[in-house]
Design an enzyme around this catalytic site. Structure first.
Site, short mmCIF file in Angstrom:
data_model
loop_
_atom_site.label_atom_id
_atom_site.label_comp_id
_atom_site.label_asym_id
_atom_site.label_seq_id
_atom_site.Cartn_x
_atom_site.Cartn_y
_atom_site.Cartn_z
N GLU A 33 -24.77 4.87 9.32
CA GLU A 33 -25.95 4.05 9.54
C GLU A 33 -27.22 4.90 9.66
O GLU A 33 -28.28 4.50 9.20
CB GLU A 33 -25.79 3.16 10.77
N TYR A 116 -32.06 -1.44 14.81
CA TYR A 116 -31.14 -1.73 13.71
C TYR A 116 -29.82 -0.97 13.86
O TYR A 116 -28.73 -1.57 13.80
CB TYR A 116 -31.80 -1.37 12.35
N ASP A 134 -32.27 -5.37 9.05
CA ASP A 134 -32.94 -4.40 8.20
C ASP A 134 -33.77 -5.15 7.15
O ASP A 134 -33.90 -6.37 7.21
CB ASP A 134 -31.93 -3.44 7.56
#
Ligand code: SF4
Length: 352
Positions: A33, A116, A134
């Site tokens: 991520e 996020y 996102d």
């Protein structure tokens, strides 16, 4: 079938096969991520594989040096992410017994973990009902719910978030987030949404109102700030001078060609300018550069207009030890081993 059920059924059949989805662990999700922030999946794949081979566990990463972490980040850019990931790994190793926290507040306080990434980790690794919002989700949400506000403003973000949060299925929050991300990157494309292939088109207000190309709305982002920068390409006897600053500021912690922002007053440097380069400038005093080249480079928020002073010295000078600045004479043939930001790789091409 509800919208959520349709979305998950589509994801089960068409979700992307990605290495971090095969045997997901909190650590693999954390690494992937952070790599995916502002970077396309295709660009992340080779770096991710290499990185995970070298640092298969959080402990391996925490025990590595920052330099090595940056070297294995090469090709992805935005090196501050690598530095923060490394710092987060060290904090998790030393303060959380090596286990990635599953508490939102604690996780969010770690370096490099914004809303996020926090949502992605908690939903995918710990099955918590948290949205990972996102750009893809914003675009899909703006169309699905016909949000007229610009999506780069907080108001639209809040509206979309509230609507999606009400739809998160308790059993599969991570899959819900990933399904929306995949839908955004494979079907609900920015310029030409593939509505005929969309599993949720019958619920999509923009599709039903024939407004898919009007949305999302955006206000123009600010142009990158123009900055005049002086860069020093100093070489001697097959070595090039590199610097690393650890005290903070733009590009800190990375090897770089020495540089500073340039402000001229009456043809000379203002006293407050070039603090970090004082010592170097005093070494180069009286030495004419072999060449002076000009080049520009655009970062996300800055546009550098560079003047590159190319010096070739007969003898390398002695390098002092300073608290927050490190200098090094690096052999040219080993430059590939250094994680040098792209802007300086380009500047090296100015070599006469
Ligand atoms: S129907 Fe079209 S605009 Fe609506 S979510 Fe699907 S792809 Fe996007």
């Amino acid at each position: 079938m509800t919208l959520t059920q349709m979305l998950l059924a589509w994801y089960d059949l068409h979700g992307r096969d990605l290495p971090w989805r095969r045997n997901p662990t909190p650590y693999s999700i954390l690494v992937s991520e952070i790599m995916l922030q502002q970077t396309r999946v295709e660009a992340v794949l080779p770096t991710y594989e290499r990185f995970m081979q070298r640092f298969p566990t959080l402990q391996d990463l925490a025990a590595a040096s920052q330099d090595e972490t940056l070297t294995f980040w090469q090709g992805l850019g935005y090196y501050s992410r690598a530095r923060r990931l490394h710092q987060a790994a060290q904090i998790i190793a030393s303060e959380h017994q090596g286990r990635i926290p599953d508490d939102r507040r604690i996780l969010r306080s770690l370096p490099g973990i914004g809303d996020y990434t926090c949502g992605a980790i908690l939903s995918m690794a710990f099955s918590q009902s948290i949205l990972a919002m996102d750009g893809n989700l914003l675009r899909v949400g703006a169309r699905l719910f016909v949000i007229e506000e610009p999506i780069n403003r907080m108001k639209a973000k809040g509206q979309i978030q509230t609507k999606f949060e009400a739809m998160i299925p308790a059993q599969r929050p991570g899959d819900f987030n990933q399904a929306l991300m995949d839908l955004g990157s494979e079907v609900c494309l920015p310029r030409q949404p593939r509505c005929q292939a969309c599993p949720i088109s019958r619920h999509c207000q923009a599709f039903l109102q024939d407004r898919t190309l009007d949305l999302p709305r955006k206000v123009a982002p600010k142009a990158p700030l123009p900055v005049q920068v002086h860069v020093y390409l100093v070489e001697s006897k097959g070595f090039v001078l590199l610097r690393k600053r650890t005290a903070g500021g733009f590009l800190q912690g990375l090897w770089e060609l020495p540089w500073h922002e340039a402000h001229f007053g009456a043809g000379r440097f203002l006293p407050s300018v070039a603090e970090e380069s004082h010592w170097l400038l005093s070494c180069l005093k009286g030495q004419d550069p072999l060449e002076v080249r000009r080049m520009d480079y655009v970062f996300s928020h800055r546009h550098w207009f560079m003047t590159i002073f190319c010096h070739a010295l007969e003898e390398p000078f002695y390098l002092p030890r300073e608290e927050n600045i490190q200098y090094r004479w690096q052999p040219w043939e080993t430059m590939e081993e250094i994680a040098l930001p792209t802007v300086f790789k380009r500047a090296l091409k100015a070599r006469p």
